[in-house]
Write an enzyme that holds these catalytic residues in place. Sequence first.
Site, PDB file in Angstrom:
ATOM      1  N   GLU A 150       0.751   3.914   1.549  1.00 48.36           N
ATOM      2  CA  GLU A 150       1.070   4.427   2.889  1.00 48.36           C
ATOM      3  C   GLU A 150       2.221   3.636   3.510  1.00 48.36           C
ATOM      4  OE1 GLU A 150      -2.904   4.183   4.440  1.00 48.36           O
ATOM      5  OE2 GLU A 150      -3.516   5.736   3.028  1.00 48.36           O
ATOM      6  N   GLU A 163      -3.797   1.898  -7.451  1.00 48.12           N
ATOM      7  CA  GLU A 163      -4.240   3.012  -6.620  1.00 48.12           C
ATOM      8  C   GLU A 163      -3.385   4.254  -6.875  1.00 48.12           C
ATOM      9  OE1 GLU A 163      -6.461   1.406  -2.952  1.00 48.12           O
ATOM     10  OE2 GLU A 163      -4.338   1.562  -2.451  1.00 48.12           O
ATOM     11  N   HIS A 215       0.857  -1.192   0.000  1.00 46.57           N
ATOM     12  CA  HIS A 215       0.000   0.000   0.000  1.00 46.57           C
ATOM     13  C   HIS A 215       0.895   1.246   0.000  1.00 46.57           C
ATOM     14  CE1 HIS A 215      -2.882   3.034   1.214  1.00 46.57           C
ATOM     15  NE2 HIS A 215      -3.812   2.204   0.787  1.00 46.57           N
TER      16      HIS A 215
HETATM   17  C1  PEP Z   1      -6.885   2.902   0.106  1.00 49.77           C
HETATM   18  O1  PEP Z   1      -6.338   3.251   1.118  1.00 49.77           O
HETATM   19  O2  PEP Z   1      -6.612   1.813  -0.381  1.00 49.77           O
HETATM   20  C2  PEP Z   1      -7.857   3.812  -0.509  1.00 49.77           C
HETATM   21  C3  PEP Z   1      -8.155   3.649  -1.751  1.00 49.77           C
HETATM   22  O3  PEP Z   1      -8.395   4.809   0.294  1.00 49.77           O
HETATM   23  P1  PEP Z   1      -9.667   5.747  -0.061  1.00 49.77           P
HETATM   24  O4  PEP Z   1     -10.722   4.852  -0.641  1.00 49.77           O
HETATM   25  O5  PEP Z   1     -10.068   6.354   1.232  1.00 49.77           O
HETATM   26  O6  PEP Z   1      -9.194   6.739  -1.084  1.00 49.77           O
END
Ligand code: PEP
Length: 250
Positions: A98, A168, A96
């Site tokens: 983060e 993402e 991810h």
């Molecule tokens: C995530 O953390 O994988 C994500 C997509 O967050 P959000 O849907 O809040 O943008």
Amino acid sequence: KNPRKTIAAGNWKMNKTPKEAVAFVNELKASIADASNEVVVGVPFVCLPGVVEAVKGTNIKVAAQNMHWEEKGAYTGEVSGPMLADLGVDYVIIGHSERREYFGETNEMINKKAHAIFNYGMTPIICCGETLTQREQGVTADHVRYQIKVALLGLTAEQVKKTVIAYEPIWAIGTGKTATNEQANEVCGIIRQLVCELYGEEVAEQVRVQYGGSVNAKNAAELFAMSDIDGGLVGGASLKVDEFTVIANA
Ligand code: PEP
């Protein structure tokens, strides 16, 4: 569309206590009992025992949000594959943005984790995605292809068929700024094309590529209907039963 099962996975991040988590899935399991999509909740480590127990016999699957690649040993604060497998965890989210940004997770570490996740009988959800600068500089495809190429190194075709990849874009995570259906579909298609180059068409047709980044009850159906998008990895909107239920049926 295609034979791939759409997957709606919630990524709770660092939210909900164990008690709150169990109360949440107890509510969720009733509301998504007939969901059209595969439903996964990605919960904090300490919530896993209660959540796994609470979803037994339901259509909800459970993901951890990280895992160490070693089986055991002197890695203070880490959690291993055998520990998660013993609990009955189905999926592990790795890479991810983060974790890459705040905890120094590299593509090479993600690759080691992917191997370990399969070795202990679970399935990885491998995240990738570009920053806003990278998108503006026109290197999105190169960046995402590199991330996924390294993440998949040495995995077998059978393993990659089962793998879930979550595209993402970092500029869309938690910002309320969703990629357009076309932007999201384009990069999911680029990822599938890469899998085709590496593993052939049959594997590419089976690997599931999700979109993540401000997916919500309003935009999920349109996104999930795109040709190369096989569902979503959902942060904020996965924390509310009503909203996640809509996404689970999108
Ligand atoms: C995530 O953390 O994988 C994500 C997509 O967050 P959000 O849907 O809040 O943008």
